[in-house]
Scaffold this active site. Structure first.
Site, mmCIF file in Angstrom:
data_model
loop_
_atom_site.group_PDB
_atom_site.id
_atom_site.type_symbol
_atom_site.label_atom_id
_atom_site.label_comp_id
_atom_site.label_asym_id
_atom_site.label_seq_id
_atom_site.Cartn_x
_atom_site.Cartn_y
_atom_site.Cartn_z
ATOM 1 N N PHE A 150 -5.823 2.256 -6.015
ATOM 2 C CA PHE A 150 -6.199 0.940 -6.547
ATOM 3 C C PHE A 150 -5.180 0.403 -7.543
ATOM 4 C CE2 PHE A 150 -10.080 3.134 -5.276
ATOM 5 C CZ PHE A 150 -10.634 2.209 -4.405
ATOM 6 N N LYS B 278 -11.822 0.738 -0.254
ATOM 7 C CA LYS B 278 -10.521 0.113 -0.539
ATOM 8 C C LYS B 278 -10.469 -1.311 0.016
ATOM 9 C CE LYS B 278 -6.304 -0.636 -1.535
ATOM 10 N NZ LYS B 278 -5.915 -0.943 -2.906
ATOM 11 N N ASN C 285 -10.289 -4.960 -2.139
ATOM 12 C CA ASN C 285 -9.262 -5.994 -1.969
ATOM 13 C C ASN C 285 -9.850 -7.283 -1.404
ATOM 14 O OD1 ASN C 285 -7.248 -4.565 -3.117
ATOM 15 N ND2 ASN C 285 -6.112 -4.140 -1.247
ATOM 16 N N CYS D 214 -0.557 -6.117 -0.112
ATOM 17 C CA CYS D 214 -1.916 -5.618 0.128
ATOM 18 C C CYS D 214 -2.925 -6.683 0.529
ATOM 19 C CB CYS D 214 -2.414 -4.874 -1.111
ATOM 20 S SG CYS D 214 -1.510 -3.354 -1.366
HETATM 21 N N1 LIG Z 1 1.845 -1.588 -2.992
HETATM 22 C C1 LIG Z 1 0.634 -1.541 -3.533
HETATM 23 O O1 LIG Z 1 0.366 -2.143 -4.577
HETATM 24 C C2 LIG Z 1 -0.447 -0.710 -2.870
HETATM 25 C C3 LIG Z 1 -1.628 -0.458 -3.577
HETATM 26 C C4 LIG Z 1 -2.610 0.306 -2.975
HETATM 27 C C5 LIG Z 1 -2.430 0.785 -1.684
HETATM 28 N N2 LIG Z 1 -1.293 0.508 -1.013
HETATM 29 C C6 LIG Z 1 -1.121 1.069 0.338
HETATM 30 O O2 LIG Z 1 -0.231 2.175 0.246
HETATM 31 C C7 LIG Z 1 0.576 2.259 1.431
HETATM 32 C C8 LIG Z 1 2.031 2.230 1.056
HETATM 33 O O3 LIG Z 1 2.319 0.985 0.451
HETATM 34 P P1 LIG Z 1 3.686 0.733 -0.354
HETATM 35 O O4 LIG Z 1 3.574 -0.597 -0.969
HETATM 36 O O5 LIG Z 1 3.991 1.930 -1.181
HETATM 37 O O6 LIG Z 1 4.707 0.681 0.884
HETATM 38 P P2 LIG Z 1 6.306 0.800 0.825
HETATM 39 O O7 LIG Z 1 6.786 0.081 2.029
HETATM 40 O O8 LIG Z 1 6.815 0.445 -0.514
HETATM 41 O O9 LIG Z 1 6.567 2.365 1.011
HETATM 42 C C9 LIG Z 1 6.365 3.059 2.208
HETATM 43 C C10 LIG Z 1 7.436 4.151 2.281
HETATM 44 O O10 LIG Z 1 7.139 4.984 3.399
HETATM 45 C C11 LIG Z 1 8.378 5.350 3.981
HETATM 46 N N3 LIG Z 1 8.123 5.798 5.353
HETATM 47 C C12 LIG Z 1 7.821 5.055 6.445
HETATM 48 N N4 LIG Z 1 7.657 5.847 7.511
HETATM 49 C C13 LIG Z 1 7.852 7.115 7.085
HETATM 50 C C14 LIG Z 1 7.813 8.369 7.726
HETATM 51 N N5 LIG Z 1 7.536 8.479 9.022
HETATM 52 N N6 LIG Z 1 8.060 9.473 6.984
HETATM 53 C C15 LIG Z 1 8.349 9.366 5.665
HETATM 54 N N7 LIG Z 1 8.404 8.194 5.010
HETATM 55 C C16 LIG Z 1 8.164 7.089 5.713
HETATM 56 C C17 LIG Z 1 9.231 4.107 3.881
HETATM 57 O O11 LIG Z 1 10.612 4.430 3.986
HETATM 58 C C18 LIG Z 1 8.846 3.614 2.475
HETATM 59 O O12 LIG Z 1 9.710 4.144 1.485
HETATM 60 C C19 LIG Z 1 0.123 1.075 2.309
HETATM 61 O O13 LIG Z 1 -0.850 1.522 3.216
HETATM 62 C C20 LIG Z 1 -0.483 0.120 1.319
HETATM 63 O O14 LIG Z 1 -1.448 -0.704 1.901
HETATM 64 C C21 LIG Z 1 -0.281 -0.219 -1.588
#
Ligand SMILES: NC(=O)c1ccc[n+]([C@@H]2O[C@H](COP(=O)([O-])OP(=O)(O)OC[C@H]3O[C@@H](n4cnc5c(N)ncnc54)[C@H](O)[C@@H]3O)[C@@H](O)[C@H]2O)c1
Length: 435
Positions: free
Chosen positions: A150, A205, A209, A261
Site C-alpha cells: 500500500f 488491494k 485503490n 497503479c
Molecule cells: N509503484 C507503486 O506505487 C506500487 C504500489 C503498490 C503496488 N504496486 C504493484 O507492485 C508491482 C510492481 O510495481 P512497480 O511500480 O515497482 O513496477 P516497476 O516497473 O518499477 O518494477 C518492476 C521491476 O520488475 C523487473 N522485472 C520484470 N520482469 C522481471 C523478471 N522476469 N524477473 C526479474 N525482474 C523482472 C523490471 O525490470 C522492473 O525493475 C506492480 O504489480 C504494481 O501494481 C506498485
C-alpha cells in the site's frame, strides 16, 4: 531471515531495502542489468526520498545485495517476494506473464522450504496460478502468501516502515508465522497485521485503490460543478472533510489521477467484474471521469488565452504524475502536452525529479528547463500540473515579470485567489473563482 525480492522497481527496491534495514539478509534481483549495476554503486535509479541512505548503509554492512542472477537469489531464501510489474493487457486485465515467469523460476531453483509472497498487484484468483507455476518443478514444500503493498510513491519508505496495516493472505500456519515475524518490527506501535484468506487479500488491494480513485474522480467532478455554479471547492472540501465519516484526505481536485497503479488497477477491477458478470458501474464512471479530467487543463488554458492557441508558448511546472516521485507513468502532464502540441503550442517544462524520464518519453517535442523560473521566459502562461513543494511559494513578482502575459492556470489549486488578484495575475484554478 534470508529474504529475496525479485523485481527491483519502485516497490521491490523499497521492500528489499527496508527489510534489510530491520536486520534481514536481503538479495534484490532484477533482469535489468543497468539498474542492478547502478544499485551496486549505490546509485538509486528512482527518485524516492530517504531511500538512498538506506540502500547505501545496508549494502555497506553486507545485509543488502543486488543481482541479475535470479537462481542465485532464489536458492537460499526462506521468503521470496515477487515484485515485478503487472501491466494492463489489451482487455484491461492485469498481465501476469512476468509474475508467472518468476514463479516458475522460484519452483525450479528454490533450495529449501519457502514462503512465496506476491507483492505485485494481481487479480483475485492469481494465487492458484502462481502456486501451479511454482509447483511445476518445486523440490521443497512452499507456501503461497498474498501481501499487497500500500506504499505511496514519494512517501514509500515512511509508508513501508510505518504501515497503517499489513495485509497477509495465507493458507498455512507456516506462512502466517513466518510473515508475521517478517513484519513484527514494522508494527511495534500497534498497527494491525490483518491475516485473511488469499482471495480477500488480493481483493483488498484493488478495493483500496478503487476507493481512492473514486474519491479523486468524485471530488474532480464536484470541483467542475463548483466552477459552473460559483461555489468554491476549498470550502466544500473542508466542509465535507470534517465529517468523521468522510475524512480530509484524498479530497483535493486536480488534473486527474495517473501513476502506475490507479489507472491500471481500476481497469483491472472493472475487467474482473465483467468476467464474472458483476456490474462495477461506479468504477467504470471513475475511469471515464478521470479521462475527461485529464483534458480539463486544456479547456482552462483556452478560457484564459482564447480558443486559438496556435503559436503560443506555455511554461509547464511539473511532469511527474504527483509530487515526490520521478514516475511519469500515465501522468496527466502527458495528455496535456499531447493536446497542446496538437494545438500548435510550444512548451518549456520543469520538474525537480522527472526531467530524465521526460527526455526519454518526449524527446525534443518540448523544451526542458533546469529551474522553474527558467521555464517562464517568454511564456504566455504558466500551467502548474504537479504539486511539488517548491512550486507552492514562488516569487510571484518574478513569475509575473518573466511571463509574457500574467496568466497562471493552476491544476493543483496551490495559490491564493485573492493574492493572485492583488498581484494582477489572471489566475484560473479548479473549482474556485478566477482572478
Ligand atoms: N509503484 C507503486 O506505487 C506500487 C504500489 C503498490 C503496488 N504496486 C504493484 O507492485 C508491482 C510492481 O510495481 P512497480 O511500480 O515497482 O513496477 P516497476 O516497473 O518499477 O518494477 C518492476 C521491476 O520488475 C523487473 N522485472 C520484470 N520482469 C522481471 C523478471 N522476469 N524477473 C526479474 N525482474 C523482472 C523490471 O525490470 C522492473 O525493475 C506492480 O504489480 C504494481 O501494481 C506498485
Amino acid at each position: 531471515m534470508n529474504i529475496s525480492v525479485v523485481g527491483t522497481g519502485y516497490v521491490g527496491l523499497v521492500v528489499g531495502a527496508c527489510l534489510a534495514e530491520t536486520g534481514n539478509t536481503v538479495c534484490c534481483a532484477d533482469i535489468d542489468k543497468k539498474k542492478i549495476e547502478r544499485l551496486r554503486k549505490n546509485d538509486v535509479p528512482i527518485y524516492e526520498p530517504g531511500l538512498g541512505p538506506i540502500v547505501e548503509r545496508n549494502q555497506k554492512e553486507g545485509r543488502l545485495t543486488f543481482t541479475t542472477d535470479l537462481p542465485q537469489a532464489i536458492e537460499p531464501a526462506e521468503v521470496i517476494f515477487i515484485a515485478v510489474g503487472t501491466p494492463p493487457g489489451e482487455d484491461g486485465s492485469a498481465d501476469l506473464k512476468h509474475v508467472l515467469k518468476v514463479a516458475e523460476l522460484v519452483g525450479r531453483h528454490m533450495g529449501r522450504e519457502t514462503v512465496v509472497v506476491t507483492k505485485s498487484t494481481v487479480p483475485v484468483g492469481s494465487a492458484a496460478k502462481i502456486g501451479e507455476a511454482v509447483a511445476k518443478e518445486a523440490k521443497f514444500p512452499f507456501h503461497i502468501c498474498s501481501n499487497p503493498e500500500f506504499l505511496k510513491e514519494g512517501d514509500a519508505v515512511e509508508d513501508f516502515m510505518r504501515p497503517d496495516r499489513v495485509v497477509l493472505g495465507v493458507e498455512s500456519a507456516h506462512a502466517r508465522k513466518v510473515m508475521s515475524d517478517v513484519y513484527a518490527p514494522f508494527v511495534r506501535t500497534g498497527k494491525p497485521i490483518l491475516v485473511m484468506d488469499i482471495a480477500s487479500a488480493e481483493m483488498t488491494k484493488y478495493a483500496a485503490n478503487g476507493m481512492l480513485a473514486t474519491r479523486i474522480s468524485f471530488m474532480n467532478e464536484i470541483a467542475n460543478l463548483c466552477d459552473e455554479l460559483g461555489a468554491n471547492v476549498d470550502f466544500v472540501r473542508k466542509g465535507i472533510g470534517s465529517d468523521s465519516r468522510i475524512g480530509q484526505s484524498f479530497l483535493f481536485p486536480g488534473p486527474g489521477y495517473g501513476g502506475s497503479c490507479f489507472p491500471k488497477d481500476v481497469k483491472a477491477l472493472v475487467r474482473m467484474g465483467a468476467e464474472r458478470g458483476v456490474a462495477l458501474d461506479v468504477l467504470a464512471a471513475v475511469e471515464s471521469a478521470n479521462e475527461r479530467q485529464k483534458r480539463l487543463l486544456v479547456r482552462k488554458i483556452k478560457n484564459a488565452l482564447g480558443d486559438d492557441l496556435k503559436g503560443l508558448h506555455i511554461a509547464l511546472w511539473g511532469l511527474a504524475f504527483k509530487a515526490g516521485t520521478d514516475d511519469m507513468r500515465e501522468a496527466p502532464s502527458l495528455t496535456l502536452i499531447d493536446a497542446l502540441l496538437d494545438e500548435g503550442v510550444t512548451i518549456r517544462a520543469h520538474d525537480p525529479a522527472a526531467l530524465d524520464h521526460a527526455r526519454v518519453l518526449l524527446g525534443n517535442r518540448i523544451d526542458y528547463a533546469e529551474t522553474n523560473y527558467e521555464a517562464l521566459a517568454g511564456a504566455d502562461a504558466l500551467v502548474v500540473v504537479t504539486d511539488w513543494n517548491e512550486y507552492r511559494h514562488p516569487d510571484f513578482r518574478r513569475v509575473k515579470s518573466t511571463l509574457r502575459q500574467p496568466v497562471i492556470v493552476d491544476g493543483r489549486n496551490l495559490y491564493d485567489v485573492e493574492k493572485m488578484r492583488e498581484l494582477g495575475v489572471r489566475y484560473h484554478s479548479i473549482g474556485r473563482p478566477s482572478a
